[in-house]
Design a protein around this motif. Structure first.
Motif, PDB file in Angstrom:
ATOM      1  N   ARG A  28     -41.597  51.623 -79.913  1.00 18.83           N
ATOM      2  CA  ARG A  28     -40.842  51.695 -81.165  1.00 18.83           C
ATOM      3  C   ARG A  28     -41.126  50.560 -82.145  1.00 18.83           C
ATOM      4  O   ARG A  28     -40.658  50.609 -83.267  1.00 18.83           O
ATOM      5  N   ASP A  68     -24.705  47.304 -84.144  1.00 20.79           N
ATOM      6  CA  ASP A  68     -24.760  46.031 -83.415  1.00 20.79           C
ATOM      7  C   ASP A  68     -24.502  44.868 -84.376  1.00 20.79           C
ATOM      8  O   ASP A  68     -24.483  45.056 -85.603  1.00 20.79           O
ATOM      9  N   GLN A  80     -29.604  47.672 -82.770  1.00 23.95           N
ATOM     10  CA  GLN A  80     -29.442  49.006 -83.350  1.00 23.95           C
ATOM     11  C   GLN A  80     -28.300  49.019 -84.359  1.00 23.95           C
ATOM     12  O   GLN A  80     -27.491  48.087 -84.422  1.00 23.95           O
ATOM     13  N   ARG A  81     -28.215  50.099 -85.123  1.00 23.79           N
ATOM     14  CA  ARG A  81     -27.124  50.257 -86.078  1.00 23.79           C
ATOM     15  C   ARG A  81     -25.802  50.131 -85.323  1.00 23.79           C
ATOM     16  O   ARG A  81     -25.661  50.667 -84.221  1.00 23.79           O
ATOM     17  N   ARG A  91     -31.635  46.877 -88.521  1.00 23.95           N
ATOM     18  CA  ARG A  91     -30.570  47.887 -88.656  1.00 23.95           C
ATOM     19  C   ARG A  91     -29.171  47.316 -88.429  1.00 23.95           C
ATOM     20  O   ARG A  91     -28.180  47.906 -88.836  1.00 23.95           O
TER      21      ARG A  91
END
Ligand SMILES: Cc1ncc(COP(=O)(O)O)c(C=O)c1O
Length: 383
Positions: free
Chosen positions: A256, A117, A114-115, A137
């Protein structure tokens, strides 16, 4: 309309011309000669048991195409049966089937990190992992090849600069270019120390290494921070990839992961083929033993000829160190009936090499003859 504009195709033609001039242009060479190039390591791609399983399933009425996404009508019982069987075989909590290893690697890295990380990639991981890191991301950094200390330093530097997200370490277990093995035990320790995830691409190990061919991650499977990509187009002789992970990550991906959601599911026939391959790997351990014997034999022969390699696996790099010479050497071997291919740019020219692949499609005599020809062409005519 501006009539002086160059043709739409001109820049592409110029690029291809430049590649030709620099000895970097690839064409499609058809199959010919003894197989020292495929990744069909256990010779399952044309094994009678694989074919029989497919004939039987076709006769029983299994459709050829899935007809839709896994989230729509494309979810077939063959996919789910494969995933259940694969999770059991790999001793993972769950498995999820993708249409190819490229897509699976790309899917994992564009969906899970995720953003905020950090991804730490070994410099020699497969293009699909680099691509997933680039498009995803999270921030990413490249660590020196097969160097756990470099991985740890990269994480340490990032944390020191204020990085607080989750870390994802991304490696192959058996590297497809040099045939060397990752220091998995060290990487697992680093993952534990930094509470990181460890993503391991087992493409070239699945079916061959680890207990019963479960891969080199077999001792670590089932831990929630380990995510493994087992491609099915190499030793398993079929196509696709199985991602093994905790059920939480699997469920997240189902909901997702765009390459999973917005793609037609793999053919149910391919799921049958992969399932059959997993059965063969378990029921015919002699295949793995014969391959290991062949690998040891080839490395011994190369050492005797004064050309030991650093690999100890079925992937045998034979460094030549110059594009033109590498191509000449491959062409000479191909002319003598050995299908040996090259690794050329984008690797630096100094790393240009033949990539000799050992499979059960050849016998020890073929290996001896190929090595004799290789030595003769290297030291004889081409010097
Ligand atoms: C290390 C590695 N990962 C992933 C892939 C991609 O797998 P697939 O061919 O199933 O797309 C390959 C195949 O070339 C590979 O060598």
């Amino acid at each position: 309309m501006n009539l002086t504009q160059p043709s739409k195709l001109e820049r592409y033609a110029a690029a291809v011309d430049a590649m030709r001039e620099e000895g970097r242009r690839w064409g499609r060479r058809s199959r010919a000669g003894v197989d020292f190039a495929s990744s069909d390591y256990l010779a399952l791609a044309s094994a009678p048991r694989m074919k029989e399983a497919l004939f039987a399933t076709l006769k029983a009425g299994t459709p050829i195409g899935a007809g839709g996404s896994r989230l729509l009508r494309g979810n077939c019982e063959e996919h789910e049966a494969l995933e259940t069987e694969a999770a059991r075989f790999f001793r993972a909590e769950t498995a999820l089937f993708f249409g190819s290893g490229y897509i699976a690697n790309f899917a994992v890295l564009t969906t899970l990190p995720q953003r905020g990380d950090l991804l730490v990639l070994d410099s020699l991981v497969h293009a699909s992992l680099h691509e997933g890191a680039r498009v995803g991301r999270a921030e990413f950094r490249i660590a020196a090849h097969n160097d756990p200390q470099s991985v740890e330093d990269t994480i340490g530097n990032w944390r020191a600069k204020g990085g607080v997200g989750r870390v994802w370490i991304v490696v192959e277990s058996l590297y497809s270019i040099d045939g060397d093995l990752a220091a998995l035990a060290d990487l697992v320790e680093i993952a534990k120390r930094y509470e990181a995830f460890l993503v391991v691409d087992e493409s070239h190990a699945t079916g061959i290494y680890g207990e019963q061919g479960r891969g080199l991650t077999a001792p670590y499977q089932g831990r929630e921070y380990i995510l493994v990509v087992h491609t099915c187009g190499k030793a398993l002789g079929a196509a696709g990839a199985l991602v093994t992970a905790s059920s939480v990550l699997r469920d997240f991906m189902i909901n997702r992961c765009r390459p999973f959601i917005f793609a037609t599911a793999p053919s149910p026939l391919m799921a049958i083929a992969v399932r059959q391959a997993l059965l063969i790997v378990q029921e015919e351990p002699e295949r793995r033993r014969r391959l290991i014997d062949l690998i040891n034999f080839a490395h011994r022969q190369l050492a005797i000829c004064g050309r030991p390699t650093r690999s100890s696996s079925q992937i045998v790099p034979y460094r030549v160190g110059n594009n033109a010479r590498t191509m000449r050497l491959a062409a000479a071997l191909q002319a003598r009936g050995f299908d040996v291919r090259t690794i050329r740019p984008p690797v630096p020219p100094s790393r240009a090499r033949l990539r000799i692949s050992l499979t059960l499609n050849v016998e020890p005599d073929d290996v001896s003859e190929m090595i004799d020809a290789l030595v003769e062409e290297t030291w004889g005519k081409l010097r």
